[in-house]
Each structure stands twice: as structure tokens, then as C-alpha cells.
Design a protein around this motif. Structure first.
Motif, PDB file in Angstrom:
ATOM      1  N   GLY A 107      40.010  39.503  51.664  1.00 50.08           N
ATOM      2  CA  GLY A 107      39.593  38.875  50.411  1.00 50.08           C
ATOM      3  C   GLY A 107      40.759  38.255  49.662  1.00 50.08           C
ATOM      4  N   MET A 108      41.872  38.966  49.597  1.00 45.71           N
ATOM      5  CA  MET A 108      43.037  38.439  48.876  1.00 45.71           C
ATOM      6  C   MET A 108      43.638  37.231  49.586  1.00 45.71           C
ATOM      7  N   ALA A 109      43.661  37.273  50.914  1.00 44.26           N
ATOM      8  CA  ALA A 109      44.225  36.139  51.665  1.00 44.26           C
ATOM      9  C   ALA A 109      43.354  34.894  51.485  1.00 44.26           C
ATOM     10  N   SER A 114      40.256  29.822  48.239  1.00 45.65           N
ATOM     11  CA  SER A 114      39.066  29.607  47.410  1.00 45.65           C
ATOM     12  C   SER A 114      38.413  30.956  47.133  1.00 45.65           C
ATOM     13  N   LEU A 115      38.089  31.212  45.881  1.00 48.14           N
ATOM     14  CA  LEU A 115      37.427  32.467  45.525  1.00 48.14           C
ATOM     15  C   LEU A 115      36.036  32.570  46.146  1.00 48.14           C
ATOM     16  N   PRO A 116      35.201  31.519  46.098  1.00 45.42           N
ATOM     17  CA  PRO A 116      33.897  31.622  46.758  1.00 45.42           C
ATOM     18  C   PRO A 116      34.022  31.870  48.276  1.00 45.42           C
ATOM     19  N   ALA A 124      36.494  33.461  49.727  1.00 47.62           N
ATOM     20  CA  ALA A 124      36.925  34.854  49.868  1.00 47.62           C
ATOM     21  C   ALA A 124      35.737  35.805  49.762  1.00 47.62           C
ATOM     22  N   ILE A 125      34.894  35.576  48.782  1.00 47.02           N
ATOM     23  CA  ILE A 125      33.714  36.431  48.598  1.00 47.02           C
ATOM     24  C   ILE A 125      32.791  36.324  49.805  1.00 47.02           C
ATOM     25  N   SER A 126      32.591  35.123  50.295  1.00 49.53           N
ATOM     26  CA  SER A 126      31.717  34.920  51.459  1.00 49.53           C
ATOM     27  C   SER A 126      32.252  35.604  52.698  1.00 49.53           C
ATOM     28  N   VAL A 127      33.542  35.475  52.937  1.00 50.11           N
ATOM     29  CA  VAL A 127      34.142  36.075  54.139  1.00 50.11           C
ATOM     30  C   VAL A 127      34.083  37.602  54.059  1.00 50.11           C
ATOM     31  N   VAL A 128      34.368  38.165  52.904  1.00 49.40           N
ATOM     32  CA  VAL A 128      34.312  39.625  52.759  1.00 49.40           C
ATOM     33  C   VAL A 128      32.877  40.117  52.925  1.00 49.40           C
TER      34      VAL A 128
END
Length: 128
Positions: free
Chosen positions: A33-35, A40-42, A44-48
Motif C-alpha cells: 500500500g505504501m509503495a 496513486s492513492l486509489p 494503492a487501495i485497489s492493489v491492497v
């Protein structure tokens, strides 16, 4: 080492492996998430969310109480290995040296503890 299927659900060895696996997954999710948040924050959220959803949906029968979509054991191993590798790579990208080293050490400990389970998972097949 005793294979997972012979250990029983409440054995200290299996509990220790599960605790290490959970801590490794949680650390990997945080690092991933941090990487990705650097991009992009969206994203990051999607990948996590995807990283959490995949092992929840796809599971090997007998490994979890309920498998929504049953898969052979090697698929469960591949999912966890991808999470572990992704977490380590992401930690070295996004975290300070001490954090990345700590997650790397935790992942190695988890991998060693998981070997009996992985050996058992390699024997599990799913019929169509």
C-alpha cells in the motif's frame, strides 16, 4: 517436522506458523500500500484490496474452513509466495532500511514455519 495434515488444528507449531503468516501478510499489505501510494492513492487501495481478496476467495479445501473457489494447493502457495515477494520488494522501495530488513526477516521466518504446510498443500488436488 510433522506435515500440516498430521498436526491438528490446535498444535503450537501450526499456530506459530499461522501467526507468522498473518504478520507477514499484514506487513506485506502495508508495504504494498505504501509503495503504490507513491504513485496513486486509489491505486494503492485497489492493489491492497485485491491482495487481501485473492487469498480469501481462492483457497485449497482442507486448508481453510471454507473455500469459496477451491484451488489446488500449488495455487495457494503461489498466492502466498506472490504476497511475500511483493511485500519484500515494496518494503525496500517504500520503507526505511530497518523496516524493510524487519519485514524481510519476518518473511524468512514465516517461510521456514510454512514449509510443512506447503509440503502438504503440494499433495492437494482439486477435481473439476
Amino acid at each position: 517436522m510433522t506435515p500440516v495434515h498430521e498436526m491438528g488444528a490446535a498444535s503450537p507449531t501450526r499456530r506459530r506458523a499461522a501467526l507468522l503468516r498473518f504478520a507477514t501478510e499484514a506487513g506485506a499489505w502495508a508495504a504494498i500500500g505504501m509503495a503504490f501510494a507513491q504513485i496513486s492513492l486509489p491505486l494503492a487501495i485497489s492493489v491492497v484490496l485485491a491482495s487481501v481478496a485473492v487469498p480469501t476467495v481462492y483457497a485449497t479445501p482442507g486448508d481453510k474452513p471454507q473455500a469459496l473457489i477451491p484451488v489446488p494447493g500449488w495455487v495457494t502457495i503461489a498466492i502466498l509466495a506472490a504476497t511475500m515477494v511483493g511485500g519484500i520488494v515494496a518494503a525496500w522501495i517504500a520503507w526505511p532500511l530497518w523496516g524493510a530488513a524487519a519485514l524481510s526477516a519476518l518473511t524468512i521466518a514465516s517461510l521456514v514455519a510454512e514449509l510443512p504446510r506447503w509440503r502438504w498443500l503440494l499433495t492437494v488436488r482439486v477435481s473439476p
